[in-house]
Every structure is written in C-alpha cells, then in structure tokens.
Design an enzyme around this catalytic site. Structure first.
Site, PDB file in Angstrom:
ATOM      1  N   ASP A 191      15.246  19.042  37.872  1.00 24.12           N
ATOM      2  CA  ASP A 191      15.320  17.774  38.589  1.00 24.12           C
ATOM      3  C   ASP A 191      16.394  17.811  39.681  1.00 24.12           C
ATOM      4  OD1 ASP A 191      17.811  16.495  37.600  1.00 24.12           O
ATOM      5  OD2 ASP A 191      16.787  16.486  35.676  1.00 24.12           O
TER       6      ASP A 191
HETATM    7  N1  URA Z   1      15.915  18.736  31.487  1.00 21.82           N
HETATM    8  C1  URA Z   1      16.362  17.847  32.407  1.00 21.82           C
HETATM    9  O1  URA Z   1      16.817  16.778  32.056  1.00 21.82           O
HETATM   10  N2  URA Z   1      16.288  18.182  33.698  1.00 21.82           N
HETATM   11  C2  URA Z   1      15.795  19.360  34.124  1.00 21.82           C
HETATM   12  O2  URA Z   1      15.747  19.619  35.320  1.00 21.82           O
HETATM   13  C3  URA Z   1      15.334  20.271  33.147  1.00 21.82           C
HETATM   14  C4  URA Z   1      15.407  19.931  31.840  1.00 21.82           C
END
Ligand code: URA
Length: 234
Positions: free
Chosen positions: A102
């Site tokens: 993310d």
């Molecule tokens: N978990 C998350 O919260 N974000 C990511 O990008 C990957 C796993």
C-alpha cells in the site's frame, strides 16, 4: 489464448492490469475493441492505444525493489500520484509490480514482465510466506498478538493462521515481525486495527527466502539466476 494472458505473456501488464486496460477500451483485436475474456490467436493483430503489440518473443526481466512509502504500486495512478514505474532506472524494460504494497508501506517488491510468474506468485493457492516488520504505537505483549496469530475477521472472512512475534518493545512503540501467507488489502494494518493498535510504520522484509537486505529505499537490482529459479519453483 485469452486476451489478458496474451498481454501478460507479451510483458504488457499483469493479467489484472490487462483486464483494466481491456475494460477501458484500450485494446483492439483486428481493429475491434476487445472485450474481457475474448480469445486471441498469434496471427491476430492486437493493439494497445493504437500501437501494435509485437508478436516476437520478449526477454524476461526480473527485479527486486525497496519500495519507499508515498509511492503507489500500479502502472499508472488515476489520482496522479507517483508510482513505482517512476522509480525505474534507464534501460529497464516494460516491467510491472507483482502484487501490491500500500501507499504508506515500504519494502520488498518484485517487478517483472513475466506474466506467468506474476500470476503464480499472487495466486491465493500459492500461499507464499511474506514477512513484514510492523512498528506499533505503544506497548504490546506476546499475548496481545494471539488473535492475529489465530485469525482476524476481515471483510467477513477469517485471515489464515500466521506467525507473529515481538522483536522489541518499550513504552513508546513495539516492533513485531508478522508472516502471512495471503494478501488481503492492507492486511497487516487491518489485523492490528482489529486489536485496537495503530501501525506507525510497515515494511515488507521478505517473500519466501527472498530477502530485501542491502537495498536502500527506492533502489532496485536485477534478481540473480538463483533467485529467479527459486521463485519459478514456488
Ligand atoms: N499489509 C498491509 O497492511 N499493507 C501492505 O502493503 C501489505 C500488507
């Protein structure tokens, strides 16, 4: 062959991104806008944004990147934010990210034009362990992590059993290593939110045996032949 697999095989995009391009009407087969699920033969003329897609074999490329935060894991962002594609050095061909981290998360990201590998690595059945270092606000105990280990309901479905252990804890923060084998949207952050904890910082440190170590933020390098063979064998 399905049009999305055709585009993935040609190194244009992952199958999911290819579907997005098809839905947007950017892909034509013999001059006709392609529909999702359409079939294509090697003899058909396929275009993307009016440009013919070469029918020649492509060279496969594989990279590991240390994705910084503040960058999106897409080929293009409809909100105009910086994407991982903006970080590619000169000379790197048309590759795309395998799976997503993310916007606020940093760490290990694989980029390739090998659509089959991308498909397998992100398929839920493959269940590759992915380890994250999560820095949580405040103090946590090993017992606090039990709900995360045994399963948290996200979107009405329990997350799979996972590993979690404390690396460091004090009054201000706790660092936890979490290893999950699935990839729900913002999974690690949401698992901690579910136990009332806020993730201040999140970094993916490994995918299976592939480790991030040695790469500065925003840097990337080609995967070694051994690393590629390992990922192909998963
Ligand atoms: N978990 C998350 O919260 N974000 C990511 O990008 C990957 C796993």
């Amino acid at each position: 062959m399905r049009i999305n697999k055709f585009l993935a095989d040609k190194g244009i995009a992952s199958r999911r991104h290819a579907d997005e391009m098809i839905s947007a009407g950017r892909v034509k087969i013999n001059g006709v806008i392609a529909t999702l699920g359409a079939s294509v033969e090697e003899t058909d003329e396929v275009t993307l944004d009016g440009q013919p897609i070469a029918q020649t074999e492509k060279k496969e490329e594989y990279y590991i990147m240390n994705k910084p935060k503040g960058v999106v894991c897409t080929v293009s962002d409809d909100r105009g934010r910086k994407t991982v594609m903006d970080l590619l050095p000169e000379g790197v061909g048309r590759v795309f990210p395998v799976g997503r981290l993310d916007y606020a998360t940093e760490g290990l990201l694989i980029l390739t034009n090998d659509g089959d590998m991308a498909f397998r690595l992100t398929h839920p059945k493959t269940e590759i362990p992915k380890t994250y270092m999560a820095k949580i606000e405040g103090t946590l105990t090993e017992k606090d992590l039990n709900p995360i280990r045994s399963g948290i309901e996200l979107d009405g479905v329990l997350t799979k059993k996972c590993k979690a252990h404390i690396v460091e804890t004090n009054k201000a923060y706790t660092k936890v290593h979490v290893t999950i084998t699935e990839g729900k949207n913002r999974q690690v952050r949401r698992m901690f939110e579910a136990i009332g904890k806020n993730v201040e910082f999140l970094k993916r440190v490994s995918i299976g045996q592939l480790k991030l170590s040695g790469l500065d933020r925003g840097q990337m390098r080609p995967l070694t032949a051994e690393e590629i063979a390992y990922l192909k064998g998963l």
